[in-house]
Design a protein around this motif. Structure first.
Motif, short mmCIF file in Angstrom:
data_model
loop_
_atom_site.label_atom_id
_atom_site.label_comp_id
_atom_site.label_asym_id
_atom_site.label_seq_id
_atom_site.Cartn_x
_atom_site.Cartn_y
_atom_site.Cartn_z
N MET A 1 0.77 -1.15 0.05
CA MET A 1 0.00 0.07 0.04
C MET A 1 1.01 1.23 -0.12
O MET A 1 1.87 1.18 0.72
N SER A 2 0.62 2.17 -0.83
CA SER A 2 1.23 3.49 -0.96
C SER A 2 1.09 4.32 0.42
O SER A 2 0.08 4.08 1.11
N SER A 3 2.16 5.15 0.71
CA SER A 3 1.84 6.06 1.92
C SER A 3 1.01 7.15 1.50
O SER A 3 0.31 7.26 0.24
N THR A 4 0.25 7.80 2.48
CA THR A 4 -0.21 9.06 2.31
C THR A 4 -0.05 10.00 1.38
O THR A 4 -0.78 10.59 0.52
N ALA A 5 1.27 10.47 1.26
CA ALA A 5 1.94 11.41 0.57
C ALA A 5 2.10 10.80 -0.89
O ALA A 5 1.68 11.20 -1.74
N GLU A 6 2.19 9.59 -1.16
CA GLU A 6 2.02 9.06 -2.49
C GLU A 6 0.73 8.93 -3.14
O GLU A 6 0.47 9.11 -4.22
N LEU A 54 -2.91 -0.26 -12.09
CA LEU A 54 -2.70 -0.23 -10.50
C LEU A 54 -3.04 -1.42 -9.70
O LEU A 54 -2.17 -1.73 -8.90
N ALA A 55 -4.16 -2.06 -10.32
CA ALA A 55 -4.54 -3.13 -9.27
C ALA A 55 -4.15 -4.47 -9.97
O ALA A 55 -4.58 -5.34 -9.39
N ILE A 63 1.34 -2.72 -12.29
CA ILE A 63 2.20 -1.95 -11.49
C ILE A 63 2.37 -2.94 -9.87
O ILE A 63 2.99 -2.89 -9.12
N GLY A 64 1.11 -3.37 -9.64
CA GLY A 64 0.93 -4.21 -8.36
C GLY A 64 0.73 -3.44 -7.06
O GLY A 64 1.04 -3.75 -6.06
N ALA A 65 0.14 -2.14 -7.50
CA ALA A 65 -0.08 -1.27 -6.25
C ALA A 65 -1.30 -1.73 -5.37
O ALA A 65 -0.97 -2.04 -4.39
N GLY A 66 -2.34 -1.83 -6.07
CA GLY A 66 -3.49 -2.64 -5.04
C GLY A 66 -4.85 -1.56 -5.40
O GLY A 66 -4.95 -0.65 -6.01
N LEU A 67 -5.76 -2.07 -4.63
CA LEU A 67 -7.23 -1.53 -4.54
C LEU A 67 -7.12 0.04 -4.00
O LEU A 67 -7.61 0.81 -4.59
N VAL A 68 -6.44 0.29 -3.04
CA VAL A 68 -6.31 1.60 -2.44
C VAL A 68 -6.02 2.61 -3.57
O VAL A 68 -6.45 3.71 -3.78
N GLU A 69 -5.20 2.27 -4.41
CA GLU A 69 -4.41 3.29 -5.27
C GLU A 69 -5.48 3.19 -6.67
O GLU A 69 -5.70 4.56 -7.02
N ALA A 70 -5.99 2.38 -6.76
CA ALA A 70 -7.12 2.19 -7.86
C ALA A 70 -8.12 3.05 -7.73
O ALA A 70 -8.71 3.80 -8.43
N LEU A 71 -8.79 2.92 -6.29
CA LEU A 71 -9.98 3.66 -5.93
C LEU A 71 -9.65 5.01 -5.89
O LEU A 71 -10.36 5.77 -5.74
N THR A 72 -8.41 5.47 -5.48
CA THR A 72 -8.05 6.94 -5.43
C THR A 72 -8.36 7.29 -6.91
O THR A 72 -8.72 8.65 -6.87
N VAL A 73 -7.81 6.85 -7.73
CA VAL A 73 -8.38 7.31 -9.28
C VAL A 73 -9.94 7.45 -9.62
O VAL A 73 -10.15 8.37 -9.99
N VAL A 74 -10.50 6.22 -9.02
CA VAL A 74 -11.97 6.41 -9.11
C VAL A 74 -12.56 7.55 -8.66
O VAL A 74 -13.38 8.46 -8.89
N GLU A 75 -12.13 7.85 -7.19
CA GLU A 75 -12.39 9.18 -6.45
C GLU A 75 -12.28 10.27 -7.33
O GLU A 75 -13.25 11.21 -7.56
N GLU A 76 -11.23 10.55 -7.90
CA GLU A 76 -10.95 11.76 -8.76
C GLU A 76 -11.72 11.70 -9.82
O GLU A 76 -12.21 12.83 -10.48
N LEU A 77 -11.87 10.48 -10.52
CA LEU A 77 -12.94 10.45 -11.77
C LEU A 77 -14.32 10.95 -11.49
O LEU A 77 -15.18 11.34 -12.10
N ALA A 90 -10.74 -1.64 -15.32
CA ALA A 90 -9.54 -1.81 -14.44
C ALA A 90 -9.56 -2.15 -12.94
O ALA A 90 -8.78 -2.47 -12.20
N VAL A 91 -10.89 -1.97 -12.48
CA VAL A 91 -11.29 -2.40 -10.98
C VAL A 91 -11.94 -3.58 -10.99
O VAL A 91 -11.53 -4.74 -10.70
N LEU A 92 -13.31 -3.70 -11.53
CA LEU A 92 -14.21 -4.88 -11.24
C LEU A 92 -13.76 -5.88 -12.30
O LEU A 92 -13.68 -7.00 -11.84
N GLY A 93 -13.34 -5.81 -13.50
CA GLY A 93 -12.95 -6.88 -14.28
C GLY A 93 -11.54 -7.44 -13.94
O GLY A 93 -11.57 -8.59 -13.86
#
Length: 349
Positions: A1-6, A54-55, A63-77, A90-93
């Motif tokens: 999981m990425s840091s808060t700053a990332e 991301l996920a 990239i192997g970052a994970g759900l937290v990072e992918a859903l950060t993008v969803v929030e911005e969208l 990129a998330v559900l599929g």
């Protein structure tokens, strides 16, 4: 999981790309039934930010970052109402493929998904909702109709959820037909896909995996709703500073200050609820009750916030030229997407 700053840096980067390259005319044309997404924007997000990867685990080309990072993008969208195939593909599929446990299919499909060259769509609901799959298996072939399919009109590969597990089928197969009809939210296209004795590749999966997929869908919706609600709040605050009534900006009136303060509390409490369950899902330790609570609270928050946005903008908010009505429609459509928890939430004493 990425840091808060990332995570903040990721959100800032996506927001900047959307602000610079997001075509608002795409949303305006949605009113006339030409909904969809801007392929050039999706390509840019994939190539410059890597959102589709991301996920996706590193062993499958992501990239192997994970759900937290992918859903950060969803929030911005959610802030902009743009609907590229991030949520549906990129998330559900991706999650449906991973949960199926089909290593061969993951190795074959996910590298292209990570690059943005292939999109997935999950076929799931019947006409009444997501409790019962709309497609069933007869003699090893898929038959039936999947409703409310996210990104179903543009997907290259379909992941079909059935009572017997998940199946993979090419979206161009002659045994299926795709129909996209007008829906409440013109900025998000939902497709009905009918299968007629369609041969498909069985991936696997079990009822527990399908339950987890719905939890991921609810968490993803919560992230989107937080972003959209926050955008409505910011829109309202900015308008209250410029709209003058009785010789003063309406934002200086105490009654409206209190209402906007209540909106802020709702947004931040929803953000806390959504972030908590997203982090738990990423760790594999999410409580189903917490996910259901976040689902309900974020849906109610978005509906309440957008209602206040319309009221405090006055007459302009009910015109086609303003985005308020698009947020209003997204709020009420999101409240139904992927269903609601089946019973009131209560923990044993």
């Amino acid at each position: 999981m990425s840091s808060t700053a990332e995570l903040k840096e990721l959100a800032s980067t996506v927001r900047a790309v959307l602000a610079k390259h997001g075509d608002r005319d795409v949303l305006r044309r949605a009113i006339d039934g030409e909904a969809g997404y801007d392929p050039a924007l999706w390509t840019l997000l994939c190539e410059q930010v890597g959102v589709a990867a991301l996920a996706v685990p590193e062993e499958f080309g992501g990239i192997g970052a994970g759900l937290v990072e992918a859903l950060t993008v969803v929030e911005e969208l959610g802030r902009t109402l743009h609907a590229p195939p991030m949520f549906g593909s990129a998330v559900l599929g991706v999650q449906a493929l991973l949960l199926s446990g089909a290593t061969e299919a993951c190795e074959r499909l996910l590298p292209e998904v990570a690059e943005g060259g292939r999109t997935l769509a999950v076929c799931w609901a019947d006409a009444t909702g997501w409790d019962t799959p709309g497609v069933h298996v007869e003699d090893g072939k898929l038959t039936g109709t999947a409703h409310y399919v996210l990104d179903g009109d543009t997907a290259d590969t379909l992941i079909v959820v059935t009572a017997d597990g998940c199946y993979e089928i090419d979206a161009a197969a002659p045994e299926l037909t795709r129909t996209t009809a007008p829906v409440m939210d013109p900025t998000r296209r939902l497709t009905t896909i009918t299968f007629t004795a369609a041969p498909a590749n069985r991936l696997g999966g079990d009822p527990q995996a399908i339950t987890r997929l719905r939890e991921i869908a609810w968490a993803t919706l919560a992230a989107e709703q937080v972003g959209a609600a926050d955008a409505c709040l910011q829109m309202t605050v900015e308008y209250s500073k410029s709209r003058v009534q009785f010789g003063r900006p309406i934002g200086s009136f105490q009654a409206l200050k209190h209402r906007m303060a209540d909106m802020y509390v709702l947004v931040e409490s929803s953000r806390s609820a959504a972030y908590a369950v997203i982090a738990d899902l990423a760790r594999g330790s999410a409580d189903p009750l917490d996910i259901a609570a976040a689902r309900i609270h974020c849906s109610r928050t978005f509906a309440t916030i957008v209602g206040e946005t319309v009221q405090m903008h006055g007459g302009i908010a009910i015109t086609w030229e303003h985005d308020a009505h698009l947020f209003f429609k997204r709020a009420h459509a999101d409240a139904q997407l992927f269903g609601q928890p089946p019973r009131p939430l209560a923990r044993p004493a």
